[in-house]
Design an enzyme around this catalytic site. Structure first.
Site, PDB file in Angstrom:
ATOM      1  N   TYR A  53       0.862  -1.187   0.000  1.00  0.00           N
ATOM      2  CA  TYR A  53       0.000   0.000   0.000  1.00  0.00           C
ATOM      3  C   TYR A  53       0.897   1.234   0.000  1.00  0.00           C
ATOM      4  O   TYR A  53       1.971   1.222   0.608  1.00  0.00           O
ATOM      5  CB  TYR A  53      -0.906  -0.011   1.232  1.00  0.00           C
ATOM      6  CG  TYR A  53      -1.979  -1.089   1.194  1.00  0.00           C
ATOM      7  CD1 TYR A  53      -3.287  -0.777   0.821  1.00  0.00           C
ATOM      8  CD2 TYR A  53      -1.693  -2.406   1.516  1.00  0.00           C
ATOM      9  CE1 TYR A  53      -4.270  -1.750   0.785  1.00  0.00           C
ATOM     10  CE2 TYR A  53      -2.674  -3.391   1.476  1.00  0.00           C
ATOM     11  CZ  TYR A  53      -3.964  -3.057   1.115  1.00  0.00           C
ATOM     12  OH  TYR A  53      -4.942  -4.030   1.075  1.00  0.00           O
ATOM     13  N   GLU A  54       0.468   2.307  -0.680  1.00  0.00           N
ATOM     14  CA  GLU A  54       1.373   3.436  -0.898  1.00  0.00           C
ATOM     15  C   GLU A  54       1.712   4.196   0.377  1.00  0.00           C
ATOM     16  O   GLU A  54       2.579   5.051   0.378  1.00  0.00           O
ATOM     17  CB  GLU A  54       0.821   4.391  -1.968  1.00  0.00           C
ATOM     18  CG  GLU A  54      -0.380   5.178  -1.532  1.00  0.00           C
ATOM     19  CD  GLU A  54      -0.946   6.043  -2.658  1.00  0.00           C
ATOM     20  OE1 GLU A  54      -0.454   5.956  -3.786  1.00  0.00           O
ATOM     21  OE2 GLU A  54      -1.877   6.797  -2.380  1.00  0.00           O
ATOM     22  N   SER A  55       1.045   3.875   1.480  1.00  0.00           N
ATOM     23  CA  SER A  55       1.413   4.462   2.770  1.00  0.00           C
ATOM     24  C   SER A  55       2.763   3.946   3.247  1.00  0.00           C
ATOM     25  O   SER A  55       3.292   4.444   4.228  1.00  0.00           O
ATOM     26  CB  SER A  55       0.344   4.122   3.800  1.00  0.00           C
ATOM     27  OG  SER A  55       0.200   2.706   3.880  1.00  0.00           O
TER      28      SER A  55
END
Lengths: 251, 276
Positions: A53-55
């Site tokens: 996830y881009e987090s």
């Protein structure tokens, strides 16, 4: 025979997307249907799917579906958590990610995507959220799968703004621009699956979902849609897939 | 070093400043944003990768002249209506925008933190962002001749971030999803950190002091200061609040009512400033 469909359009899209994921892949996941599809794949045929996830959560294994790309459950279950500069510079940019999912407010025949504005940039009819991670996901993932509902407002002859490059103006353009990934290899909609024709890179109807007529797809596409000579009917979700999917979505 | 939140904002943030409130889904400095609204700051250039509901609120309250960003939406819900109203209708004030991708914004902070004037990445190629954002350009690699993208360093006047804990000297422990906070703080001239709690002694966990005291200008205690986002180890994300924001923010009237009751009429008591 029953007249009530066994599954919804969203379930059809999600299961179709999940089937394109294999267990050895690293997959850049966005929230919504892509996240549901990746989590479904990990619980069925792709147990080692590496979800990113881009987090900054790499190898997340959430036991429930996250509602944002940065939920605490993703950090708690990840193999490692890295900063935002690191996820883009060290993981996405060098091509370490096999599959990226993107959505679209508009998409054209070469799978170029707009998520920025409808209308003129300086005086927009509708201001949309913008780019986020999408331009570099579209550039650097080995392949991109687009998931989007099909209608004539979305499938347009020409996008108002190129937020993320698909196949540009056709064959050879990605190579010309120096984009390292293959770009969108599949567009999964509620009516069927479109794939770029190998020579021209124009999106072509590769399969229709059960009960969908080719004319239905043509009517909701803003360009003269070509149909693959070996047009298939997408396989229906099976009971096992639907059962796992519904345990995830709570429906 | 340890100050009440209102004093921290008053001392560090001025009209016309470039201000970066960072926090990627996790640890969003919402209490600080509300204090900026209460103090009526104006003409700010607001930088943030993901201007979510806290910037929607600040834009709607008229604090911003310009927004520098890469994704402006309500995560998992939809659009930001106050941001939209400002861009489409100039309400409550026209909003200039400077738009990037996440990779571009992250690298702009990295360049700022690194003390160099620009960053290099593979990005933006073929997109219409290049034509709309004048500071995205290309650069030729001096070693390989390859063409790459350059973006300028982002060096805000002040960075504001929220963290779990700080000690009285101002060493800040921040863990979980760390986003781009370290880079934003190191890129900025001043840094204000709001924390869940100020403690006498930090439990030593190697690698968990993300921000040593010497890069932090001031710390303000603001328990719950990241709500409705979350603070890992303290409280979970209030997903309902994000859903509800859609209805609150959709019309100017309901938004202004919300501002009156939830922000302007709801100053934090001084004891939350950390002076016991």
């Amino acid at each position: 025979m029953t007249t009530t469909p066994r599954y919804t359009a969203d379930e059809m899209m999600t299961v179709t997307a999940a089937r394109f994921l294999t267990t050895e892949m690293a997959c850049f996941v966005g929230i919504g249907l892509p996240s549901t599809a990746a989590n479904l794949a990990r619980r069925t045929h792709a147990p080692n799917l590496w979800m990113i996830y881009e987090s900054g959560t790499l190898g997340a294994k959430p036991d429930t579906l996250p509602l944002s790309i940065g939920d605490g459950i993703l950090a708690e279950t990840a193999d490692t958590v890295v900063s935002v500069p690191e996820i883009f510079n060290y993981w996405l940019q060098p091509g370490r990610i096999d599959i990226g999912f993107l959505g679209a407010a508009q998409i054209d025949r070469y799978a170029n995507i707009n998520t920025t504005v409808i209308g003129d940039y300086s005086d927009p009819k509708v201001r949309l959220p913008g780019a986020g991670g999408a331009p570099e996901i579209a550039a650097s993932c080995r392949e991109v799968i687009v998931i989007v509902r099909q209608n004539s407002r979305t499938f347009v002859e020409s996008v108002d703004f190129v937020t993320s490059v698909g196949h540009g103006k056709g064959a050879g353009q990605r190579e010309q621009l120096g984009l390292t990934g293959l770009g969108p290899t599949r567009v999964i909609t509620d009516l069927g699956v479109l794939e770029p024709e190998p020579r021209t890179r124009e999106l072509t109807l590769a399969s229709v979902h059960p009960g969908v007529a080719v004319d239905d797809v043509r009517a909701t596409t803003g360009w003269e849609l070509q149909v693959a000579p070996d047009l298939a009917v997408t396989a229906e979700p099976d009971e096992a897939e639907l059962s796992v999917l519904r345990s995830l979505t709570g429906s | 070093m340890i100050v009440p939140l209102d004093e921290g904002i008053r001392e560090l943030v001025h009209d016309g400043d470039t201000v970066a409130l960072e926090g990627f889904t996790h640890l969003i400095p919402v209490a600080a944003g509300h204090e900026i609204i209460r103090q009526g700051l104006r003409d700010l250039t607001l930088a943030r990768m993901t201007p979510d509901i806290v910037y929607d609120q600040m834009i709607g309250a008229g604090c911003a002249r310009k927004l520098v960003f890469s994704w402006g939406g309500n995560p998992g819900v939809g659009s930001l209506h106050r941001f939209r109203d400002a861009v489409q209708n100039g309400w409550p004030a026209p909003l200039e925008i400077e738009e990037h991708s996440h990779a571009g914004m992250a690298n702009r902070y990295v360049a700022g933190a690194s003390g160099i004037p620009f960053a290099v990445l593979r990005g933006y190629t073929g997109t219409d962002l290049i034509a709309q954002t004048p500071d995205i350009t290309t650069i030729t690699c001096p070693f390989t001749g390859e063409e790459l993208t350059a973006v300028p360093a982002l060096t805000p006047d002040v960075a504001i971030v929220h963290a779990q804990r700080a000690d009285r000297a101002g060493n800040v422990q921040l863990w979980g999803i760390t986003g781009v906070q370290k880079e934003a703080v190191l890129a900025s001239r001043r840094a204000l950190v709001t924390v869940e709690e100020v403690v006498d002694r930090l439990d030593p966990v190697p690698g968990q002091v993300l921000l040593p005291a010497r890069v932090v200008t001031a710390v303000a205690e603001a328990p719950g200061g990241a709500r409705p986002s979350y603070a890992h180890g303290y409280y979970a994300r209030d997903n309902d609040a994000y859903q509800q924001w859609d209805a609150v923010s959709r019309e100017r009237e309901t938004f202004e009512q919300w501002l009156r009751t939830e922000v302007r009429g709801n100053a934090r008591p001084a004891r939350e400033g950390g002076r016991t």
